[in-house]
Design a protein around this motif. Structure first.
Motif, mmCIF file in Angstrom:
data_model
loop_
_atom_site.group_PDB
_atom_site.id
_atom_site.type_symbol
_atom_site.label_atom_id
_atom_site.label_comp_id
_atom_site.label_asym_id
_atom_site.label_seq_id
_atom_site.Cartn_x
_atom_site.Cartn_y
_atom_site.Cartn_z
ATOM 1 N N LEU A 240 19.267 60.448 59.771
ATOM 2 C CA LEU A 240 19.536 60.325 61.210
ATOM 3 C C LEU A 240 19.683 61.680 61.890
ATOM 4 O O LEU A 240 19.805 61.741 63.115
ATOM 5 C CB LEU A 240 20.824 59.512 61.437
ATOM 6 N N GLY A 241 19.710 62.752 61.103
ATOM 7 C CA GLY A 241 19.973 64.063 61.685
ATOM 8 C C GLY A 241 21.365 64.134 62.271
ATOM 9 O O GLY A 241 21.605 64.812 63.283
ATOM 10 N N ASP A 279 16.360 48.293 64.849
ATOM 11 C CA ASP A 279 16.068 47.399 63.734
ATOM 12 C C ASP A 279 16.051 48.115 62.390
ATOM 13 O O ASP A 279 15.262 47.787 61.499
ATOM 14 C CB ASP A 279 14.733 46.674 63.964
ATOM 15 N N GLY A 280 16.943 49.102 62.226
ATOM 16 C CA GLY A 280 17.062 49.749 60.933
ATOM 17 C C GLY A 280 16.076 50.862 60.695
ATOM 18 O O GLY A 280 15.934 51.326 59.553
ATOM 19 N N LYS A 281 15.401 51.330 61.751
ATOM 20 C CA LYS A 281 14.460 52.432 61.628
ATOM 21 C C LYS A 281 15.018 53.679 62.306
ATOM 22 O O LYS A 281 15.702 53.595 63.321
ATOM 23 C CB LYS A 281 13.116 52.093 62.263
ATOM 24 N N ALA A 282 14.677 54.841 61.766
ATOM 25 C CA ALA A 282 15.038 56.123 62.366
ATOM 26 C C ALA A 282 13.800 56.998 62.389
ATOM 27 O O ALA A 282 13.224 57.283 61.332
ATOM 28 C CB ALA A 282 16.157 56.803 61.571
ATOM 29 N N ASP A 283 13.381 57.375 63.591
ATOM 30 C CA ASP A 283 12.162 58.185 63.751
ATOM 31 C C ASP A 283 10.974 57.549 63.043
ATOM 32 O O ASP A 283 10.152 58.233 62.413
ATOM 33 C CB ASP A 283 12.384 59.609 63.227
ATOM 34 N N GLY A 284 10.899 56.225 63.126
ATOM 35 C CA GLY A 284 9.771 55.504 62.550
ATOM 36 C C GLY A 284 9.887 55.190 61.076
ATOM 37 O O GLY A 284 9.059 54.457 60.530
ATOM 38 N N THR A 285 10.902 55.721 60.419
ATOM 39 C CA THR A 285 11.105 55.468 58.992
ATOM 40 C C THR A 285 12.125 54.360 58.794
ATOM 41 O O THR A 285 13.225 54.421 59.350
ATOM 42 C CB THR A 285 11.592 56.738 58.269
#
Length: 393
Positions: A240-241, A279-285
Motif C-alpha cells: 500500500l506504500g 475490492d482488495g486491490k492496490a494499484d491494480g494488484t
C-alpha cells in the motif's frame, strides 16, 4: 525441519514455558496500572511494524469536489469532539486533512478496535498467499492445543465475525477474571486458548469480545511462520506504500495484541479503507481474494450489522451497540440512516471511525480522544454532512 515447522515448534515451546513467577508479577503490575487509569494505560513492550520502504502519500485534490461549507463544518465538528485527525478522501484524492493539537501526518495514533478490520485484512492476505485454506478452516489446524476440546469447532471466520462462542467482552475489578487475564497476561494467547471461557457453540451467537481478535495473531503466526508485525509490514503496509508504527506484544518476543493495540498514522488507516473500497486491490494488484471484501461486508443472522471486522450501515438502527443486538451496554447514536445505504465502517472505542461510502467513493476518517458526553457523538454526522456537500459533476 523447514522454517514453518520450526517456527511452530518454537511457538509451542514458548507457550509451555511462559507461566513463570516473573510473568505473574508483570501481570499484577499491569492490572494495578490498568485499574488506576484505563484510559492512560501504557502499552509495553511495543514491537516495530515497519512501513513501506517507499511511502506513497495520498494525493491532495487540486480542486475540491465538496463544498467549502461542508468541509468547514466537518472540521468544526471534529475539533469540538476532541479529534486528533480528520481525513476526507474522494475518488482518488484527499479532499481534506486536518490534524489537531500536536498530531501530524506522521504521528502513529492508537487504533483501539480499528485493529479488528486489520485482522480481517491479514487473514484475507494469508488466504490469498495460500497459507490459510479459507474462512471455514478450523483454527485447531493452526492451534493443535485445541484438538479434542469444544473450542476446536471455532473456524477462522468466527474470530472475525464475533461468533467464536467465547465469553462476551466486559469489565471486572477482579484480577483473576478472564477479561483481565486475556488482556493483560504476559502469556495472553495461551490463556485464551487454554482458559478463556467458551459460553456458546461456535457459530451460533454473536458476542463482541477482544479475545477472538487476539487469536488472529496466533493463527497468522502459526499459518505463515512469520511474526504478526512482520506479516502486516510486508504483506499489507508495503504493497500500500503505507507508513508503519508499533504493536503491543505481551512480553519481549511474545505474541502481538492483534485485537486492539497497534499504532499507525491516520493516512495508513485511510489506505486500508481504500483497499477495501477497491475490492482488495492496490494499484491494480490483488492483495485479497476475489469476493473476500464482499464477505467482509456481509452480516450474519446473529448480527446483520457486523461482517468480518467491520460494521454495516444497514439495517438502520438509531442506537447500535457493540454487543449482541438487544443486549445492554453502550449504544452509538445514528441520528438518521446513512445517505449511502451501502456504507460500511471501521469503528473503535472512543469513536474512532472510518466511514466508507461505495456509492460516492467517499471515505471519512475521525480519530482522537473520547468525545464529550454532551452533545452526544453522532456516527451519521460526518458522512452524511459530506455527502450532502458533494458538488455536482
Amino acid at each position: 525441519m523447514n522454517a514453518h515447522k520450526a517456527f511452530a515448534a518454537l511457538a509451542l515451546l514458548a507457550i509451555a514455558t511462559a507461566a513463570t513467577p516473573e510473568n505473574d508479577a508483570t501481570y499484577r503490575a499491569r492490572f494495578a496500572a490498568f485499574m488506576a487509569n484505563p484510559a492512560q494505560f501504557d502499552y509495553s513492550p511495543m514491537e516495530a511494524v515497519p512501513g513501506a520502504p517507499r511511502l506513497r502519500p495520498l494525493v491532495a485534490a487540486r480542486t475540491s469536489g465538496i463544498t467549502a461549507a461542508a468541509l468547514d463544518e466537518a472540521a468544526r465538528y471534529a475539533e469540538a469532539n476532541r479529534s486528533s485527525a480528520l481525513l476526507v478522501w474522494r475518488d482518488g484524492r484527499l479532499e481534506a486533512a486536518r490534524y489537531f493539537g500536536s498530531t501530524t501526518r506522521d504521528t502513529p495514533l492508537v487504533a483501539k478496535s480499528l485493529a479488528k478490520p486489520l485482522t480481517a485484512i491479514a487473514i484475507g492476505r494469508a488466504i490469498m498467499l495460500g497459507r490459510i485454506k479459507g474462512l471455514d478452516q478450523p483454527i485447531a489446524d493452526f492451534i493443535p492445543e485445541l484438538a479434542g476440546t469444544p473450542k476446536a469447532a471455532i473456524r477462522v471466520r468466527h474470530l472475525l465475525d464475533m461468533r467464536s462462542g467465547l465469553l462476551d467482552q466486559g469489565y471486572s475489578p477482579d484480577p483473576d477474571h478472564p477479561w483481565n487475564r486475556a488482556y493483560l497476561d504476559p502469556d495472553h494467547g495461551n490463556y485464551i486458548v487454554s482458559s478463556y471461557p467458551l459460553t456458546d457453540p461456535p457459530g451460533t451467537r454473536y458476542a463482541y469480545a477482544n479475545a477472538p481478535s487476539e487469536l488472529v495473531a496466533l493463527v497468522i503466526e502459526r499459518a505463515t511462520g512469520r511474526r504478526y508485525s512482520e506479516f502486516i509490514s510486508t504483506e499489507v503496509l508495503a504493497p500500500l506504500g503505507a507508513a508503519g508504527g508499533e504493536v503491543w506484544i505481551n512480553r519481549p518476543q511474545g505474541l502481538a495484541h492483534s485485537g486492539c493495540c497497534i499504532t499507525l498514522p491516520a493516512e495508513t488507516w485511510m489506505k486500508l479503507a481504500i483497499l477495501l473500497l477497491d475490492d482488495g486491490k492496490a494499484d491494480g494488484t490483488r492483495l485479497l481474494p476475489k469476493g473476500y471484501v464482499r464477505a467482509m461486508r456481509t452480516g450474519t443472522p446473529q448480527n446483520p450489522n457486523f461482517g468480518l471486522g467491520i460494521w454495516l450501515g444497514e439495517p438502520y438502527r438509531e442506537r447500535r451497540g457493540f454487543g449482541a443486538p438487544r443486549t445492554l451496554g453502550p449504544q452509538v447514536l445514528h441520528s438518521e440512516p446513512y445517505l449511502d445505504p451501502e456504507t460500511f465502517l471501521f469503528d473503535g472505542n472512543s469513536n474512532q471511525t472510518v466511514h466508507i461510502s461505495p456509492r460516492h467513493r467517499l471515505i471519512v476518517l475521525r480519530m482522537g480522544e473520547t468525545p464529550p458526553k454532551t452533545p452526544e457523538w453522532d456516527n451519521a454526522k460526518l458522512p452524511n454532512l459530506l455527502i450532502r456537500g458533494l458538488k455536482a459533476r
